[in-house]
Write a protein that holds these residues in place. Structure first.
Motif, PDB file in Angstrom:
ATOM      1  N   ALA A 159       0.833  -1.206   0.000  1.00  0.00           N
ATOM      2  CA  ALA A 159       0.000   0.000   0.000  1.00  0.00           C
ATOM      3  C   ALA A 159       0.868   1.257   0.000  1.00  0.00           C
ATOM      4  O   ALA A 159       0.516   2.266  -0.618  1.00  0.00           O
ATOM      5  CB  ALA A 159      -0.934  -0.011   1.212  1.00  0.00           C
ATOM      6  N   LYS A 163       0.739   4.133  -2.855  1.00  0.00           N
ATOM      7  CA  LYS A 163       0.434   5.537  -2.545  1.00  0.00           C
ATOM      8  C   LYS A 163       1.526   6.462  -3.097  1.00  0.00           C
ATOM      9  O   LYS A 163       1.240   7.561  -3.551  1.00  0.00           O
ATOM     10  CB  LYS A 163       0.286   5.728  -1.028  1.00  0.00           C
ATOM     11  CG  LYS A 163      -1.054   5.249  -0.483  1.00  0.00           C
ATOM     12  CD  LYS A 163      -1.261   5.720   0.959  1.00  0.00           C
ATOM     13  CE  LYS A 163      -2.697   5.493   1.405  1.00  0.00           C
ATOM     14  NZ  LYS A 163      -3.043   4.069   1.574  1.00  0.00           N
ATOM     15  N   ASP A 323      -0.462  -5.910  -1.034  1.00  0.00           N
ATOM     16  CA  ASP A 323      -1.178  -5.965   0.242  1.00  0.00           C
ATOM     17  C   ASP A 323      -2.638  -6.397   0.088  1.00  0.00           C
ATOM     18  O   ASP A 323      -3.304  -6.697   1.083  1.00  0.00           O
ATOM     19  CB  ASP A 323      -1.124  -4.600   0.933  1.00  0.00           C
ATOM     20  CG  ASP A 323       0.215  -4.369   1.628  1.00  0.00           C
ATOM     21  OD1 ASP A 323       0.928  -5.372   1.857  1.00  0.00           O
ATOM     22  OD2 ASP A 323       0.541  -3.216   1.943  1.00  0.00           O
ATOM     23  N   ALA A 324      -3.162  -6.404  -1.152  1.00  0.00           N
ATOM     24  CA  ALA A 324      -4.555  -6.821  -1.339  1.00  0.00           C
ATOM     25  C   ALA A 324      -4.653  -8.352  -1.357  1.00  0.00           C
ATOM     26  O   ALA A 324      -3.736  -9.029  -1.795  1.00  0.00           O
ATOM     27  CB  ALA A 324      -5.100  -6.252  -2.647  1.00  0.00           C
ATOM     28  N   PRO A 326      -4.419 -10.862   0.889  1.00  0.00           N
ATOM     29  CA  PRO A 326      -3.229 -11.545   1.426  1.00  0.00           C
ATOM     30  C   PRO A 326      -3.402 -13.064   1.393  1.00  0.00           C
ATOM     31  O   PRO A 326      -4.438 -13.588   1.817  1.00  0.00           O
ATOM     32  CB  PRO A 326      -3.134 -11.029   2.869  1.00  0.00           C
ATOM     33  CG  PRO A 326      -4.445 -10.398   3.175  1.00  0.00           C
ATOM     34  CD  PRO A 326      -5.058  -9.983   1.884  1.00  0.00           C
ATOM     35  N   LEU A 329      -4.663 -15.321   4.262  1.00  0.00           N
ATOM     36  CA  LEU A 329      -6.091 -15.478   4.589  1.00  0.00           C
ATOM     37  C   LEU A 329      -6.752 -16.581   3.758  1.00  0.00           C
ATOM     38  O   LEU A 329      -7.927 -16.877   3.963  1.00  0.00           O
ATOM     39  CB  LEU A 329      -6.846 -14.156   4.364  1.00  0.00           C
ATOM     40  CG  LEU A 329      -6.518 -12.987   5.282  1.00  0.00           C
ATOM     41  CD1 LEU A 329      -7.572 -11.891   5.151  1.00  0.00           C
ATOM     42  CD2 LEU A 329      -6.409 -13.422   6.743  1.00  0.00           C
TER      43      LEU A 329
ATOM     44  N   CYS B 176      -1.847   4.256   7.804  1.00  0.00           N
ATOM     45  CA  CYS B 176      -2.799   3.424   7.054  1.00  0.00           C
ATOM     46  C   CYS B 176      -2.452   1.945   7.212  1.00  0.00           C
ATOM     47  O   CYS B 176      -3.335   1.097   7.343  1.00  0.00           O
ATOM     48  CB  CYS B 176      -2.782   3.790   5.571  1.00  0.00           C
ATOM     49  SG  CYS B 176      -3.480   5.418   5.214  1.00  0.00           S
ATOM     50  N   LYS B 177      -1.149   1.670   7.209  1.00  0.00           N
ATOM     51  CA  LYS B 177      -0.698   0.276   7.303  1.00  0.00           C
ATOM     52  C   LYS B 177      -1.145  -0.361   8.632  1.00  0.00           C
ATOM     53  O   LYS B 177      -1.484  -1.551   8.671  1.00  0.00           O
ATOM     54  CB  LYS B 177       0.834   0.258   7.175  1.00  0.00           C
ATOM     55  CG  LYS B 177       1.510  -1.067   7.445  1.00  0.00           C
ATOM     56  CD  LYS B 177       1.447  -1.996   6.268  1.00  0.00           C
ATOM     57  CE  LYS B 177       2.327  -3.223   6.486  1.00  0.00           C
ATOM     58  NZ  LYS B 177       1.825  -4.395   5.746  1.00  0.00           N
ATOM     59  N   GLU B 180      -4.589  -1.324   7.968  1.00  0.00           N
ATOM     60  CA  GLU B 180      -4.635  -2.456   7.027  1.00  0.00           C
ATOM     61  C   GLU B 180      -4.311  -3.775   7.722  1.00  0.00           C
ATOM     62  O   GLU B 180      -4.964  -4.790   7.469  1.00  0.00           O
ATOM     63  CB  GLU B 180      -3.651  -2.197   5.872  1.00  0.00           C
ATOM     64  CG  GLU B 180      -4.131  -1.121   4.910  1.00  0.00           C
ATOM     65  CD  GLU B 180      -3.016  -0.318   4.260  1.00  0.00           C
ATOM     66  OE1 GLU B 180      -3.289   0.798   3.787  1.00  0.00           O
ATOM     67  OE2 GLU B 180      -1.862  -0.807   4.243  1.00  0.00           O
ATOM     68  N   THR B 185      -6.689  -7.550   8.432  1.00  0.00           N
ATOM     69  CA  THR B 185      -5.932  -8.784   8.168  1.00  0.00           C
ATOM     70  C   THR B 185      -5.788  -9.664   9.420  1.00  0.00           C
ATOM     71  O   THR B 185      -6.302 -10.779   9.462  1.00  0.00           O
ATOM     72  CB  THR B 185      -4.536  -8.449   7.595  1.00  0.00           C
ATOM     73  OG1 THR B 185      -4.669  -7.454   6.569  1.00  0.00           O
ATOM     74  CG2 THR B 185      -3.896  -9.696   6.987  1.00  0.00           C
ATOM     75  N   LYS B 222     -10.708  -4.324   2.503  1.00  0.00           N
ATOM     76  CA  LYS B 222      -9.324  -3.854   2.597  1.00  0.00           C
ATOM     77  C   LYS B 222      -8.909  -3.173   1.292  1.00  0.00           C
ATOM     78  O   LYS B 222      -8.309  -2.093   1.297  1.00  0.00           O
ATOM     79  CB  LYS B 222      -8.390  -5.030   2.897  1.00  0.00           C
ATOM     80  CG  LYS B 222      -6.936  -4.630   3.063  1.00  0.00           C
ATOM     81  CD  LYS B 222      -6.057  -5.847   3.340  1.00  0.00           C
ATOM     82  CE  LYS B 222      -4.606  -5.432   3.580  1.00  0.00           C
ATOM     83  NZ  LYS B 222      -3.731  -6.608   3.823  1.00  0.00           N
TER      84      LYS B 222
END
Lengths: 428, 428
Positions: A159, A163, A323-324, A326, A329, B176-177, B180, B185, B222
């Motif tokens: 992320a 950014k 980071d999307a 993950p 999961l 932000c992390k 996230e 997560t 997310k």
């Protein structure tokens, strides 16, 4: 960023002097600078483009002007676009090597970029007007799109990196604004710069201006364009931004680059193929003479989506370093299966975006400021209007009834059916 | 941005010296610096917070530490968050005057911000544990959210202004992390920092880790959090970031501010109200003693959404100065009616986001690192677990079956039904 103070427009003589002072370029071109052949060849809307040739080889030179070339000094446009083009081209060269021109030199102050001379490549759009087929195109353009989009998305980047990328291109808003106005707004309202094939399309133009379902649909797409930084887009990926030979493809001119919705790039390619299909009938001198080309075009439409989707999914499966979604999961067999189903759902959402953006890119070429030679070179205005009306009929459906187009075959099927459809004015 | 080189932590003595050298602050506090009362009162997770009091008045002082206070130096966190907090607070003060603390002084290098001392305000969460009702809260928080979100969105800003805003906050990615990881997560996988009310919730924790529908839903949220810069968010808008008296409301601590999806802020408020509702049963000493409070909480949930939506829509109707949904495309009576229908559809999409984010904010408080006193102050762990299990049951449904919650009454209705629901472990 370019400082306007030190900027000057380099015409032939100044360009010759400038390059004579850059040893690497001088050697590459070869021979005495005084003997170099320098020609201005820009036929785009915004910039100066020169070809410089010497004894050893040649280079292509692009310099941004502080205004829109097509319109003149009354429409200023920031030189910084050369910076963003350079930034995007560098990134594309890294992600899709061999599919963009090699970058040889960049001068930020002069808003000037020097690239390899693409020879004997021509603008793909010109080739398609001449009914040329490009057998390597599908593989090349889908590699370009899958790699540039995937590797600048949240699926591949952290992320924080994402950014940073968004911020790096945020300043290119003047170029985005051109798109926002000319694609997503003006064709749907009375605007001085609009034009269309009159009088045949007068009625259709009025219909579009009065079509509130269409206005809602284009406004949703505009909002998505402005506020969905999914990946680094080329931003202007039509067949005029692609140079080809029968075996090679090079994507050029990424000055509209910014972080936006992926479907905008993919939709641009599909829209321009579809327009080439609809224009083809207008270029026919004998019935059926372009049939093989037209079949190739629609087959290409299908393969551009299916190969893009396949390659994008393969990259995701192999390299989900972002980071999307993950992977932790989605452990185990059941997790893997569920994630794979979600990947398919993700592509389905991307396809819907693509369908909408393709429609927007079509309508702007028929009712907005910038038209394309696919249609423009059809000399008989009535024939041209018939081809354009077919394209608009499909585009309107794609934008308002996007859900009806669940697969790419739904689009090519509709395009085939419209091949010989006659609008009312055709009988007048 | 704060330069780490010149930064130093200001404890009491250093703070006294520092403020003694700033005439405006000195005058405001009043009296001799040596006589000022200085107390460290920070009970948050990240920063130092001091109250400085003199003969004339007092101020609140917040200094960022180069690490997470809750964890220590092993978890570094950039000082630049103080810069983003200052930036956000300034913007909020401009857009929602009177609803954030007055900014008195900011020192970028020291990552230090001085604000008005809020007295006799208390942290809203504490008041709710004590079953206090806040009759002015709905009006204040919905004004805060409607105005800060609307006026930083594409509905109010030009695309260029919006991109500038996004870029200005892009550097706040470390904060932000945290969101996230800790919200989107960790609660769904094995993570060292997770904790929950054991042993009662062990089974539920394992279920969540194995619930692939939930993992898809949280991953979509997310991605939306990372890649939907709709407006400038507060970013951490729970009832611990709100200070209240019975008649006043002040939103504090916007250091997580960035451009993200609006539903994240609105969902945060709703989630924390819903958790207060579910926790309430655990604080009951006599059956029914908190019934009026609980009714007020659920009524507040309903009004927070309905008043927020009403105010947001009113702002849109009155001041659509942004590039999205241009009014020129919706001229005439028919256009106005169609645009109004689209506004309602927009709010419906925002409601769905809100429902999902509210669920995410709930689950993280029960299975993640940071818990809240609503639940934590329920001394009997079994009672606490029962309250938490009810909240999670609703949250799971809200996240996975978001479409089933079409109106805010669907949520409060479900919450009412769960008020006395007993999880299996309660009978064990």
């Amino acid at each position: 960023m370019a400082e306007v103070g030190d900027y000057r427009i380099l015409h032939e003589a100044a360009l010759r002097d400038h390059f004579a002072g850059i040893p690497d370029l001088k050697a590459l071109i070869g021979g005495e600078p005084a003997a170099w052949g320098i020609t201005e060849v820009g036929d785009g809307n915004l910039n100066l483009v020169f070809i410089v040739k010497g004894t050893r080889g040649g280079v292509a030179v692009k310099q941004a002007l502080p205004y829109v070339r097509l319109v003149g000094e009354s429409w200023p446009l920031p030189l910084s676009r050369a910076h963003y083009e350079y930034l995007a081209l560098s990134k594309q060269a890294q992600l899709a090597p061999g599919l963009v021109p090699v970058l040889l030199h960049h001068n930020e102050t002069l808003a000037l970029t020097v690239m390899e001379l693409l020879e004997p490549h021509i603008i793909m759009r010109k080739g398609m007007v001449a009914a040329t087929q490009y057998p390597g195109f599908v593989d090349d353009i889908t590699t370009f799109m899958a790699r540039t989009l995937f590797f600048t998305s949240d699926l591949a980047l952290s992320a924080a990196e994402k950014k940073q990328g968004i911020a790096a291109f945020a300043g290119n808003h003047a170029l985005c604004k051109i798109t926002e106005d000319l694609i997503f707004t003006d064709p749907y309202r009375i605007a001085e710069q609009n034009r269309w094939t009159a009088p045949y399309l007068d009625g259709l133009a009025a219909e579009l201006r009065d079509d509130m379902e269409l206005h809602v649909a284009i406004s949703r797409l505009k909002l998505k364009f402005m506020a969905s930084p999914e990946a680094l887009l080329h931003g202007d990926l039509h067949t005029g931004s692609i140079m080809v030979t029968e075996s090679q493809t090079r994507v050029i001119d990424p000055e509209f680059a910014f972080y936006g919705p992926m479907g905008f790039d993919v939709g641009a390619v599909l829209a321009n193929l579809l327009m080439a299909h609809f224009a083809s009938a207008g270029h026919e001198r004998m019935p059926g003479e372009r049939q093989a080309f037209e079949s190739w075009v629609l087959e290409t439409v299908e393969k551009v989506w299916s190969e893009f989707a396949r390659k994008f999914l393969d990259l995701w499966r192999a390299g989900a370093t972002g980071d999307a979604y993950p992977v932790t999961l989605f452990a185990g067999e059941r997790g893997a299966a569920r994630l794979e189903a979600e990947r398919q759902a993700y592509m389905q959402r991307l396809f819907a975006d693509t369908v909408g953006f393709a429609a927007a890119k079509t309508i702007r070429r028929i009712f907005g400021l910038a038209h394309n030679i696919d249609f423009e070179l059809i000399e008989d205005p009535k024939k041209r209007a018939i081809s354009e009306a077919r394209a608009v009929r499909l585009a309107r459906a794609m934008m308002v009834e996007t859900g009806e187009f669940g697969t790419i075959a739904d689009i090519t099927g509709a395009a085939r059916k419209l091949r010989d459809w006659m609008p009312e004015f055709a009988n007048g």
